[in-house]
Design a protein around this motif. Structure first.
Motif, PDB file in Angstrom:
ATOM      1  N   GLY A  32      31.753   1.482  37.824  1.00 30.19           N
ATOM      2  CA  GLY A  32      33.103   2.893  37.690  1.00 30.19           C
ATOM      3  C   GLY A  32      33.860   2.666  36.375  1.00 30.19           C
TER       4      GLY A  32
ATOM      5  N   SER B 256      26.515  11.038  42.318  1.00 31.84           N
ATOM      6  CA  SER B 256      26.022   9.327  41.944  1.00 31.84           C
ATOM      7  C   SER B 256      26.933   8.703  42.744  1.00 31.84           C
TER       8      SER B 256
ATOM      9  N   GLU C 245      28.821   4.954  42.203  1.00 26.40           N
ATOM     10  CA  GLU C 245      29.364   3.931  41.857  1.00 26.40           C
ATOM     11  C   GLU C 245      28.345   2.000  42.446  1.00 26.40           C
TER      12      GLU C 245
ATOM     13  N   ALA D 268      33.722   3.005  43.083  1.00 26.43           N
ATOM     14  CA  ALA D 268      33.176   1.621  43.304  1.00 26.43           C
ATOM     15  C   ALA D 268      33.828   1.060  45.198  1.00 26.43           C
TER      16      ALA D 268
END
Length: 192
Positions: free
Chosen positions: A79, A102, A104, A124
């Motif tokens: 992240g 994507s 994280e 994240a």
């Protein structure tokens, strides 16, 4: 006339080779990239497309059964904080991560039957519920918790999907996997 010589550069390792635990029934393209130092587990009948990247440097990656991870995805990205601590990524059964998405690392969870749309980003520590849909180019901030059956649009709008089609989506995913298994050459032993 000058003659130019073109040489082929040697392949460069993108990072350490991670420990892996694969089901015998997965399909993983030889051009997929697996790096990191933590365990990567891929469960039965899941498909990893060419040029998908799974990076377990920040923590373990667990991919459930009958998941599809498309090309140019990044699972396990570190992240924006840049911290490298033991942070996992988990994809529930029947999850789909579409092209150039994507996810994280950060104890991030993608729920069963959830679709992460093309070019989407999951921050994240986000927890996405079961059977959610992130439309293309959606961003879910770090640490956000999304309830089951939520549809998130790239403009931030949200709604609850009340169609009751989870079982139909899972059956469609199983049929898609049958086709992909015939189309994508696989060599899981390359990653062991």
């Amino acid at each position: 006339m000058s003659s130019k010589r073109h040489s082929i550069l040697p392949a460069v390792s993108a990072g350490p080779k991670p420990p892996v635990h694969f089901s015998s029934s997965i399909t993983i393209a030889e051009s997929a990239l697996l790096t990191g130092t933590n365990l990567i587990t891929i469960s039965s009948e899941s498909v990893i497309h060419p040029r998908a990247k799974l990076d377990s440097l920040a923590g373990r990656i667990t991919i459930g059964r009958r998941c599809v991870v498309h090309e140019r995805t990044m699972i396990g990205a570190i992240g924006t904080s840049g911290k490298v601590t033991e942070q996992a990524v988990t994809l529930g059964d029947y999850a789909t991560v579409e092209v150039a998405a994507s996810i994280e690392a950060g104890n991030t969870i993608i729920g069963e039957g959830t679709t992460v749309g093309v070019g989407s980003k999951v921050g994240a520590g986000a927890v996405i519920g079961k059977h959610c849909t992130l439309t293309p180019h959606t961003e879910v901030p770090a640490g956000e918790v999304i309830p089951d059956f939520t549809v998130i649009y790239s403009n931030g709008m949200r709604r609850i999907d009340k169609r009751g089609v989870a079982d139909l989506k899972n059956k469609g995913q199983a049929r898609q996997i049958d086709v992909l298994r015939r189309m994508i050459p696989t060599n899981p032993a390359k990653f062991a």
